[in-house]
Design an enzyme around this catalytic site. Structure first.
Site, PDB file in Angstrom:
ATOM      1  N   CYS A 144       0.807  -1.224   0.000  1.00  0.00           N
ATOM      2  CA  CYS A 144       0.000   0.000   0.000  1.00  0.00           C
ATOM      3  C   CYS A 144       0.838   1.271   0.000  1.00  0.00           C
ATOM      4  O   CYS A 144       0.309   2.354  -0.249  1.00  0.00           O
ATOM      5  CB  CYS A 144      -0.933   0.010   1.208  1.00  0.00           C
ATOM      6  SG  CYS A 144      -2.074  -1.391   1.252  1.00  0.00           S
ATOM      7  N   HIS A 158      12.395   1.333   5.547  1.00  0.00           N
ATOM      8  CA  HIS A 158      12.211  -0.084   5.199  1.00  0.00           C
ATOM      9  C   HIS A 158      12.691  -0.951   6.369  1.00  0.00           C
ATOM     10  O   HIS A 158      13.849  -0.878   6.761  1.00  0.00           O
ATOM     11  CB  HIS A 158      13.011  -0.421   3.934  1.00  0.00           C
ATOM     12  CG  HIS A 158      12.481  -1.609   3.188  1.00  0.00           C
ATOM     13  ND1 HIS A 158      12.251  -2.814   3.792  1.00  0.00           N
ATOM     14  CD2 HIS A 158      12.135  -1.768   1.882  1.00  0.00           C
ATOM     15  CE1 HIS A 158      11.784  -3.676   2.885  1.00  0.00           C
ATOM     16  NE2 HIS A 158      11.701  -3.062   1.718  1.00  0.00           N
ATOM     17  N   HIS A 205      -2.554  19.747   7.211  1.00  0.00           N
ATOM     18  CA  HIS A 205      -3.402  18.631   6.792  1.00  0.00           C
ATOM     19  C   HIS A 205      -2.618  17.314   6.873  1.00  0.00           C
ATOM     20  O   HIS A 205      -1.417  17.284   6.594  1.00  0.00           O
ATOM     21  CB  HIS A 205      -3.903  18.837   5.356  1.00  0.00           C
ATOM     22  CG  HIS A 205      -4.559  20.160   5.130  1.00  0.00           C
ATOM     23  ND1 HIS A 205      -5.821  20.460   5.615  1.00  0.00           N
ATOM     24  CD2 HIS A 205      -4.127  21.283   4.487  1.00  0.00           C
ATOM     25  CE1 HIS A 205      -6.136  21.689   5.267  1.00  0.00           C
ATOM     26  NE2 HIS A 205      -5.124  22.218   4.598  1.00  0.00           N
ATOM     27  N   HIS A 253      -2.793   6.823   5.487  1.00  0.00           N
ATOM     28  CA  HIS A 253      -3.290   5.710   4.676  1.00  0.00           C
ATOM     29  C   HIS A 253      -4.492   5.047   5.333  1.00  0.00           C
ATOM     30  O   HIS A 253      -4.435   4.620   6.488  1.00  0.00           O
ATOM     31  CB  HIS A 253      -2.167   4.684   4.476  1.00  0.00           C
ATOM     32  CG  HIS A 253      -2.628   3.380   3.926  1.00  0.00           C
ATOM     33  ND1 HIS A 253      -3.371   3.278   2.765  1.00  0.00           N
ATOM     34  CD2 HIS A 253      -2.468   2.099   4.375  1.00  0.00           C
ATOM     35  CE1 HIS A 253      -3.648   2.009   2.527  1.00  0.00           C
ATOM     36  NE2 HIS A 253      -3.113   1.289   3.485  1.00  0.00           N
ATOM     37  N   HIS A 292     -14.543   5.036   5.017  1.00  0.00           N
ATOM     38  CA  HIS A 292     -15.984   4.787   5.060  1.00  0.00           C
ATOM     39  C   HIS A 292     -16.596   4.751   3.660  1.00  0.00           C
ATOM     40  O   HIS A 292     -17.380   3.856   3.344  1.00  0.00           O
ATOM     41  CB  HIS A 292     -16.668   5.889   5.886  1.00  0.00           C
ATOM     42  CG  HIS A 292     -18.144   5.733   6.012  1.00  0.00           C
ATOM     43  ND1 HIS A 292     -19.040   6.289   5.108  1.00  0.00           N
ATOM     44  CD2 HIS A 292     -18.904   5.068   6.932  1.00  0.00           C
ATOM     45  CE1 HIS A 292     -20.264   5.972   5.459  1.00  0.00           C
ATOM     46  NE2 HIS A 292     -20.222   5.248   6.567  1.00  0.00           N
ATOM     47  N   ASN A 312     -10.425   0.417   1.821  1.00  0.00           N
ATOM     48  CA  ASN A 312      -8.969   0.476   1.656  1.00  0.00           C
ATOM     49  C   ASN A 312      -8.656   0.276   0.173  1.00  0.00           C
ATOM     50  O   ASN A 312      -8.707  -0.836  -0.332  1.00  0.00           O
ATOM     51  CB  ASN A 312      -8.302  -0.616   2.504  1.00  0.00           C
ATOM     52  CG  ASN A 312      -6.786  -0.589   2.389  1.00  0.00           C
ATOM     53  OD1 ASN A 312      -6.223   0.118   1.561  1.00  0.00           O
ATOM     54  ND2 ASN A 312      -6.126  -1.385   3.219  1.00  0.00           N
TER      55      ASN A 312
END
Length: 496
Positions: free
Chosen positions: A224, A303, A387, A391, A420, A424
């Site tokens: 992702c 990572h 802001h 994810h 919502h 995802n």
């Protein structure tokens, strides 16, 4: 008996004390330079014209020295501007919006689960409990092949989904920006779990008849967080190639990755992942500066793949029946927290004001020298960003980051509402969140945005953008027909 000391925590508003401290530290140079300059100006004004003229005449300038000094200044300025990194602009972006025929209400999802897993009622019950607490709404979408009972995933239906999602997003982006296929110099497509031959990037080249000398890249298996990895790759390429445009496409193809077994850890992605995709246009052209929405400030990648637990916490594998799916480890949130901590340590000095960095440094020194039990100071990232785009990997991810970063409900509103409305959508979820902020009319010139993404491997990546101009409330986009209904109240448990 001496009177007790007053409780300063009640008598003094420490919030204003901290605000004063932040203002003083962050503007220290201004407070230092302004009085010095004022004193110099006052001294000059006190001198008469004759005194100023005599001082000027007392200075002896050699022509050769002047020429050498001028050449040195010009040379240093040239080297500085040539070595300065090129500014990377986000001209515009577009998010795919699935048709209503692809919607999967809770009732439909559970009916399919009962029919597909009719021999395993415990797995059906498990999916129902997950869905009740997921934070997803009734309007998330799955591709047509998953609507069949049983689902019919194959190469053809997966390609069809990829074409619909990717081409729709690119078409909309071209319409928004006036981009022509011949204008694209760099193409990057990221899709983690669907990697056909020819690649998805080749599919885009074929569809739009892109130039034969285009620099194209196809990223897979990166989870992702691959969207920000693509942005980082595009940034590096745009530093090398002047006067260029880069098209970045982020998506996840659901069709071939819908798990049809009964392992609980592998059923979880079925409840969370939904259709989605985004196309982003980046440019280093000066002419795009005025029309661009954002400027890329930083990309920080972390990572944790060297650790075995982190490497295996999101793992594609076969279950005992030979059915392929994604196994999500119970340690996922702990590992994500460690990755976030490492990422924050790197990005903090780049974005935090001096006041927050000093407080963090003093606390660190105090813990090392005086008392290891001192509570660690968590920097206030609200001082660095207006802001936050976290994810939308799941409710637990958003809850954990809101708690750890001490964010308000409004700061995580875009993430919760995206989860919502769309579920995802993997690497493209950050762009749905940014679109939500714009649709609410909250984006102003100079605002700073922090995008945070997590992905298999295990990775935590961050991108920092600065708003280039005040964004007018858009009349189109993925939120056009529902933004007035949001934000909505999301209960802890939705009884099905």
């Amino acid at each position: 008996m001496p009177e007790p000391l007053p409780n300063f925590s009640n008598s003094v508003k420490f919030k204003y004390v901290k605000l004063g401290y932040q203002y003083l530290v962050n503007n220290f140079l201004t407070f230092l330079i302004v009085p010095i300059m004022a004193a110099l100006i006052i001294q000059v004004l006190k001198l008469g014209p004759e005194e100023i003229l005599s001082i000027w005449n007392s200075l002896h300038f050699d022509v050769l020295q002047l020429l050498c000094s001028s050449f040195l200044i010009i040379f240093i300025a040239t080297v500085y501007f040539m070595s300065k990194p090129r500014s990377i602009y986000l001209v515009d972006y577009s998010c795919y919006k699935a048709p209503v025929t692809c919607r999967v209400p809770f009732s439909t999802f559970m009916e399919h689960s009962r029919l597909i897993l009719k021999d395993n009622p415990k797995s059906v019950e498990f999916q129902m409990r997950i869905l009740e607490r997921s934070g997803l709404g009734e309007e998330t979408c799955l591709p047509p092949a998953i609507h069949y009972i049983p689902p019919t995933p194959n190469m053809e239906t997966a390609r069809n989904e990829a074409e619909v999602v990717i081409f729709s997003a690119i078409d909309d982006l071209m319409k928004r920006t006036g981009l022509k296929p011949k204008d694209i110099d760099i193409l990057i497509v990221n899709c983690s779990l669907f990697s056909p031959t020819p690649s998805l990037s080749a599919m885009v080249v074929n569809k739009y008849k892109l130039r034969s000398n285009i620099k194209s890249y196809n990223l897979s298996g990166m989870g992702c967080s691959a969207g920000l990895i693509s942005i980082d790759l595009a940034r590096d390429l745009l530093q090398v190639w002047p006067n260029s445009c880069a098209l970045v496409v982020s998506t996840e193809i659901i069709t071939p990755n819908y798990y049809q077994g009964s392992e609980r850890a592998m059923l979880l992605p079925n409840c969370l992942f939904r259709m989605g995709g985004a196309a982003i246009l980046l440019s280093n052209k000066r002419k795009d500066r005025r029309r661009a929405k954002y400027r890329l400030m930083h990309v920080v990648r972390t990572h944790k793949g060297a650790d075995d637990k982190a490497f295996r916490c999101v793992f594609q594998q076969e279950d005992p029946q030979g059915k392929v799916g994604i196994n999500l480890s119970k340690d996922l949130m702990v590992i994500a927290g460690e990755a976030l901590k490492s990422n924050i340590t790197t990005i903090g000095p780049l974005v935090l004001p001096a006041s927050e960095q000093l407080l963090f440094l003093f606390t660190l020194i105090g813990r090392k020298i005086f008392n290891p039990k001192w509570k660690a100071y968590i920097p206030d990232f609200k001082q660095a960003f207006e802001h936050f785009c976290i994810h939308a990997g799941g409710r637990a991810v958003i809850d954990e980051l809101q708690k750890n970063l001490q964010l308000s409900a409004e700061h995580v509103e875009a993430s919760r509402m995206t989860l919502h409305k769309f579920g995802n959508t993997s690497s493209s979820s950050l762009w749905y969140e940014l679109s939500y902020i714009e649709a609410k009319g909250r984006m102003r010139k100079g605002d700073r945005i922090w995008q945070i993404a997590f992905g298999s491997g295990f990775k935590c990546n961050s991108a920092v953008w600065k708003c280039n101009r005040t964004i007018k409330t858009p009349t189109d986009g993925p939120w056009e027909d529902c933004i007035d209904r949001y934000p909505v109240f999301i209960p802890e448990i939705v009884k099905l």
